[in-house]
Design an enzyme around this catalytic site. Structure first.
Site, PDB file in Angstrom:
ATOM      1  CG  ASP A 182     -19.600 -21.632 -36.204  1.00 28.38           C
ATOM      2  OD1 ASP A 182     -19.938 -22.399 -35.280  1.00 28.38           O
ATOM      3  OD2 ASP A 182     -20.413 -20.985 -36.868  1.00 28.38           O
TER       4      ASP A 182
ATOM      5  CG  ASP B 128     -16.991 -15.106 -38.050  1.00 25.32           C
ATOM      6  OD1 ASP B 128     -16.762 -16.326 -37.991  1.00 25.32           O
ATOM      7  OD2 ASP B 128     -18.089 -14.604 -37.736  1.00 25.32           O
TER       8      ASP B 128
HETATM    9  N1  GLY Z   1     -20.087 -19.222 -38.900  1.00 25.64           N
HETATM   10  C1  GLY Z   1     -21.455 -18.910 -38.951  1.00 25.64           C
HETATM   11  C2  GLY Z   1     -22.262 -19.894 -39.698  1.00 25.64           C
HETATM   12  O1  GLY Z   1     -21.762 -20.926 -40.113  1.00 25.64           O
HETATM   13  O2  GLY Z   1     -23.435 -19.616 -39.898  1.00 25.64           O
END
Ligand code: GLY
Length: 392
Positions: A157, A96
């Site tokens: 993601d 992230d």
């Molecule tokens: N990237 C984590 C979510 O979308 O919950």
């Protein structure tokens, strides 16, 4: 010319000046903390230790760009040292890093020419690049690099996080960042995207040999269902990857993912947290998926031509209009912009609630519709639209 979705003459509940005032009020409410998910009409606040932290600063930078009001820039700059601290103290560092630095340090460089911020974002990219697992050619999502349980996992993601790598190559001239981003995108297109344009949430490889082992959901209903936000990440992530690489293969993945998303929406047009739920499963809404998909489709339309462009732009407008008329928070003094986000249904975290990630992309989609969007994900030089829609 697009329909005027939220000009005063359409009786729309949304007005840009009101949104700017709402975010300005939140500066006082939130102080130096970060909103995550909602509880009733307020946000749950944390220190900078969550994957969500960048969405608040990203919103501040977008509001600053569209309003020119210094308070938003000043606040975003005040929060920037806490992002440096994330790296210095290794606070919850995962894939992230892309979400975190694309929407905090990169905008400070892009909008203000802040060289320290540029260096910080490049540092974030270096740490992200270190998570690349060479045998399988993917970026490891979670956990310690190479750990036994998480070293083999990549997730859909991450297609949002690779843009920090593309950007780092554009900034530094070092080609390896973009090379890793491309390899990761290729692997994701091959293993996480299904034949019908839908996506798996996560996928495991043997991290030592690179052998593909198979999918496993995390936030979706089941391994073979369709987690709505994951599908939205696929649309947006591949559309932005195409903007960096001019790669028809990524454009095509994004296009097919967008059609699949629209085809599996419930009748009212508001995504449920998973788009393939059995009748006895809870059908919580996830408006964040709708907002991300709408913004991703505006981006994608910009990369398409002819009938494909018309189709995708019209889907983006439909999604945005649906969110405005079903889920926009109209309560006076509310902190959130969109109701009905769902962060994590299985853990019962942020279910049918405000969700800062949804608020950020809702605002992006509105600005894209208005032709007033500043792009923090794609190449800095590219403008997304040349035909602004109606002003508010
Ligand atoms: N990237 C984590 C979510 O979308 O919950």
């Amino acid at each position: 010319m697009l329909d005027p979705l939220f000009s005063p003459s359409t009786n729309s509940p949304v007005s840009l000046p009101d949104l700017v005032r709402r975010v300005e009020r939140n500066l006082q409410h939130f102080g130096l903390q970060f909103p995550t998910v909602g509880e009733s009409t307020r946000y749950v606040l944390t220190e900078n230790k969550h994957w969500l932290s960048g969405f608040w600063t990203g919103l501040l930078w977008q509001v600053y760009a569209v309003s020119g009001q210094a308070c938003f820039k000043d606040h975003a700059l005040k929060l920037l040292p806490s992002f440096r601290q994330r790296l210095d103290q290794q606070i919850h560092i995962t894939h992230d890093l892309g979400f975190l630095f694309t929407l905090s340090a990169r905008p400070a460089w892009q909008l203000l020419g802040n060289a320290d911020a540029r260096e910080l974002a490049v540092r974030g990219a270096r740490e992200l690049a270190a998570r690349f697992r060479p045998a399988g050619k993917y970026i490891q999502a979670w956990g310690e690099i190479g750990s036994e349980d998480e070293g083999g996992r990549t997730i859909i993601d991450t297609m949002m996080n690779v843009h920090l790598l593309f950007w780092a190559t554009a900034q530094t001239g070092e080609p390896h960042f973009a090379s890793l981003a491309r390899q990761h995108s290729d692997v994701t297109a091959r293993y996480l995207m299904r034949e019908d344009g839908s996506s798996y949430h996560t996928f495991f490889f043997d991290q030592h040999t690179g052998e593909p082992l198979g999918p496993q959901t995390h936030q979706g209903y089941a391994d073979d269902s369709l987690w709505a936000r994951g599908q939205a990440w696929a649309i947006y992530g591949f559309a932005a990857a195409d903007a960096w690489c001019d790669a028809a293969v990524y454009r095509d993945v994004a296009y097919r993912a967008a059609l699949r998303f629209m085809a599996e929406l419930p009748a009212d047009g508001v995504p449920t947290w998973d788009l393939r739920l059995p009748d006895d499963a809870p059908s919580y809404p996830d408006t964040s998926a709708g907002a991300i998909a709408a913004a991703g489709m505006f981006r994608l339309a910009n990369r398409l031509t002819g009938e494909h462009q018309t189709t995708i732009r019209s889907h983006a407008e439909t999604l945005l209009r649906t969110l405005i008329h079903t889920s926009f928070e109209t309560l006076h003094d509310a902190q959130g912009l969109l109701r009905g986000g769902t962060y994590h249904a299985h853990k019962q975290q942020g279910v049918d609630a405000y969700f800062i990630c949804g608020d950020y992309f809702f605002f992006e989609a509105l600005l894209m519709h208005l032709g007033q969007y500043v792009d923090f994900w794609g190449p800095e030089s590219v403008k997304l639209r040349s035909d602004p829609a109606t002003s508010v």
